[in-house]
Design a protein around this motif. Structure first.
Motif, PDB file in Angstrom:
ATOM      1  N   GLY A   1       0.781  -1.225   0.000  1.00 10.58           N
ATOM      2  CA  GLY A   1       0.000   0.000   0.000  1.00 10.58           C
ATOM      3  C   GLY A   1       0.809   1.269   0.000  1.00 10.58           C
ATOM      4  O   GLY A   1       0.243   2.356   0.035  1.00 10.58           O
ATOM      5  N   ALA A   2       2.128   1.144  -0.040  1.00  7.89           N
ATOM      6  CA  ALA A   2       2.981   2.325   0.105  1.00  7.89           C
ATOM      7  C   ALA A   2       3.245   2.997  -1.230  1.00  7.89           C
ATOM      8  O   ALA A   2       3.344   2.348  -2.271  1.00  7.89           O
ATOM      9  N   LEU A   3       3.356   4.312  -1.167  1.00 10.10           N
ATOM     10  CA  LEU A   3       3.779   5.076  -2.331  1.00 10.10           C
ATOM     11  C   LEU A   3       5.298   5.012  -2.448  1.00 10.10           C
ATOM     12  O   LEU A   3       6.006   4.840  -1.450  1.00 10.10           O
ATOM     13  N   PRO A   4       5.834   5.132  -3.661  1.00 11.27           N
ATOM     14  CA  PRO A   4       7.295   5.056  -3.811  1.00 11.27           C
ATOM     15  C   PRO A   4       8.020   6.223  -3.158  1.00 11.27           C
ATOM     16  O   PRO A   4       7.477   7.326  -3.055  1.00 11.27           O
ATOM     17  N   LEU A   5       9.229   5.957  -2.720  1.00 12.09           N
ATOM     18  CA  LEU A   5      10.073   7.006  -2.152  1.00 12.09           C
ATOM     19  C   LEU A   5      10.506   7.978  -3.240  1.00 12.09           C
ATOM     20  O   LEU A   5      10.713   7.589  -4.398  1.00 12.09           O
ATOM     21  N   ASP A   6      10.651   9.233  -2.859  1.00 17.79           N
ATOM     22  CA  ASP A   6      11.163  10.252  -3.769  1.00 17.79           C
ATOM     23  C   ASP A   6      12.692  10.242  -3.701  1.00 17.79           C
ATOM     24  O   ASP A   6      13.261  10.497  -2.640  1.00 17.79           O
ATOM     25  N   PRO A   7      13.384   9.910  -4.818  1.00 15.11           N
ATOM     26  CA  PRO A   7      14.854   9.887  -4.779  1.00 15.11           C
ATOM     27  C   PRO A   7      15.462  11.209  -4.329  1.00 15.11           C
ATOM     28  O   PRO A   7      16.597  11.234  -3.841  1.00 15.11           O
ATOM     29  N   LEU A   8      14.722  12.286  -4.497  1.00 10.80           N
ATOM     30  CA  LEU A   8      15.232  13.600  -4.102  1.00 10.80           C
ATOM     31  C   LEU A   8      14.683  14.060  -2.758  1.00 10.80           C
ATOM     32  O   LEU A   8      14.882  15.204  -2.362  1.00 10.80           O
ATOM     33  N   GLY A   9      13.988  13.159  -2.053  1.00 12.86           N
ATOM     34  CA  GLY A   9      13.424  13.510  -0.761  1.00 12.86           C
ATOM     35  C   GLY A   9      14.495  13.788   0.279  1.00 12.86           C
ATOM     36  O   GLY A   9      15.623  13.279   0.182  1.00 12.86           O
ATOM     37  N   PRO A  10      14.184  14.588   1.283  1.00 17.41           N
ATOM     38  CA  PRO A  10      15.190  14.991   2.272  1.00 17.41           C
ATOM     39  C   PRO A  10      15.770  13.824   3.061  1.00 17.41           C
ATOM     40  O   PRO A  10      16.923  13.863   3.489  1.00 17.41           O
TER      41      PRO A  10
END
Length: 266
Positions: free
Chosen positions: A146-155
Motif C-alpha cells: 500500500g505504500a507510495l514510492p520514495l522520492d529519490p530527491l526527498g530529504p
C-alpha cells in the motif's frame, strides 16, 4: 548486502527467497532474465556496497539493465562505518528509473574492505545490526503493497560525497601482492573477481588492459582462504588511507532506514 538475519526473517514468515547475484560479469549478465522470471507478487531487496560515497560502476550498469516491472522494492547499501555519501540516494534513483517501485531504503554497516590496513567495523554486522535488519525487512514486507514510492530527491535520502571521496575515488588497480608460498591454487580469487580481470593460471592481471579495469574492491584479497593475497600500497598511500579511516576506526555508526507509507509520503 542485507545482513543474513533479514533473510532469515523472510523465511520465518514462510516466503520463498530467490537470490540474484550481481557480483561477477556473468552474474550481472544473467540477472535481467532471472528477475523477469520472478512472480508478479514478488518483493525485491536490492543491495549494493558503497565505494567512496557512491555506487561502484558495475552496480550502476547492472541496475540500469534491469526491468523492475513495478515490483515493490527495498534499496539497501552497505558501507564500512565511514560515510554513506550519496550512494543510497543514487541507488533509489537508479531503481526508480529501471521501473522498480522503491518503498523502503536502508544503510547498514559491515567491516571496511581496507580493514587489513586499519581495523574498521570488525565484527559488523553484529547482533544489534541484525535485529535492525530484521525489523527493516518485516516493515518493508508488511507495508510494501500500500505504500507510495520514495522520492529519490526527498530529504530523508539526501547525501553528499565528502571532499576526500571526491579527491581520492577508489578506482584503478588494487595494490595487492600474491604470496606464492601461501597460495594453494584454489582459484577462488579469480572466480570472485568483480571485473573478471585475473588470469586463471597465474591469478594475476590478464594484461595491462585488465589491470586498468580493476576497481580496487579487494574482493580477491578478502576471499583468499590462505591469506596469500594482501593489500600492500606504498607507504604514503598507506598513511593517507589510515588517516582517512581514523575516525571510522574508533566511532561506531548505526544503521538507518526509511519505509514509505501513504500517510508519510505524498
Amino acid at each position: 548486502a542485507l545482513p543474513e538475519t533479514a533473510m532469515r526473517k523472510v523465511r520465518v514468515v514462510e516466503l520463498p527467497v530467490a537470490r540474484i547475484e550481481l557480483t561477477t560479469p556473468e552474474q550481472r549478465g544473467a540477472a535481467p532474465r532471472a528477475l523477469y522470471e520472478l512472480p508478479e507478487t514478488s518483493h525485491v531487496i536490492v543491495g549494493a556496497p558503497v565505494y567512496s560515497g557512491q555506487l561502484p560502476s558495475p552496480v550502476v550498469e547492472a541496475v540500469a539493465s534491469l526491468d523492475g516491472r513495478g515490483l515493490p522494492t527495498a534499496a539497501v547499501v552497505v558501507f564500512g562505518n565511514r560515510d554513506v555519501g550519496r550512494a543510497l540516494q543514487q541507488l533509489v534513483g537508479l531503481l526508480a528509473d529501471a521501473s522498480f517501485r522503491v518503498t523502503a531504503a536502508a544503510a547498514f554497516i559491515a567491516e571496511h574492505s581496507l580493514s587489513s590496513l586499519l581495523p574498521v567495523a570488525q565484527g559488523r554486522p553484529d547482533r544489534s545490526d541484525e535485529r535492525r535488519a530484521a525489523r527493516f525487512a518485516e516493515s518493508f514486507l508488511d507495508g510494501a503493497e500500500g505504500a507510495l514510492p520514495l522520492d529519490p530527491l526527498g530529504p530523508e535520502l539526501q547525501g553528499r560525497r565528502s571532499l576526500v571521496d571526491r579527491l581520492f575515488p577508489p578506482t584503478g588497480p588494487s595494490p595487492e601482492s600474491v604470496d606464492e608460498a601461501r597460495c594453494n591454487g584454489c582459484g577462488l580469487c579469480v572466480r570472485r573477481c568483480t571485473m573478471n580481470v585475473l588470469d586463471g593460471e597465474t591469478r594475476r592481471y590478464r594484461d595491462m588492459a585488465a589491470k586498468a579495469r580493476c576497481i580496487g574492491c579487494q574482493g580477491c584479497v578478502r576471499s583468499c582462504p590462505t591469506a596469500a593475497r594482501r593489500c600492500q600500497p606504498p607507504a604514503p598511500v598507506r598513511w593517507l588511507i589510515r588517516r582517512v579511516l581514523r575516525d571510522a576506526s574508533v566511532r561506531r555508526r548505526e544503521p538507518w532506514s526509511v519505509v514509505a507509507s501513504p500517510q508519510a509520503v505524498g
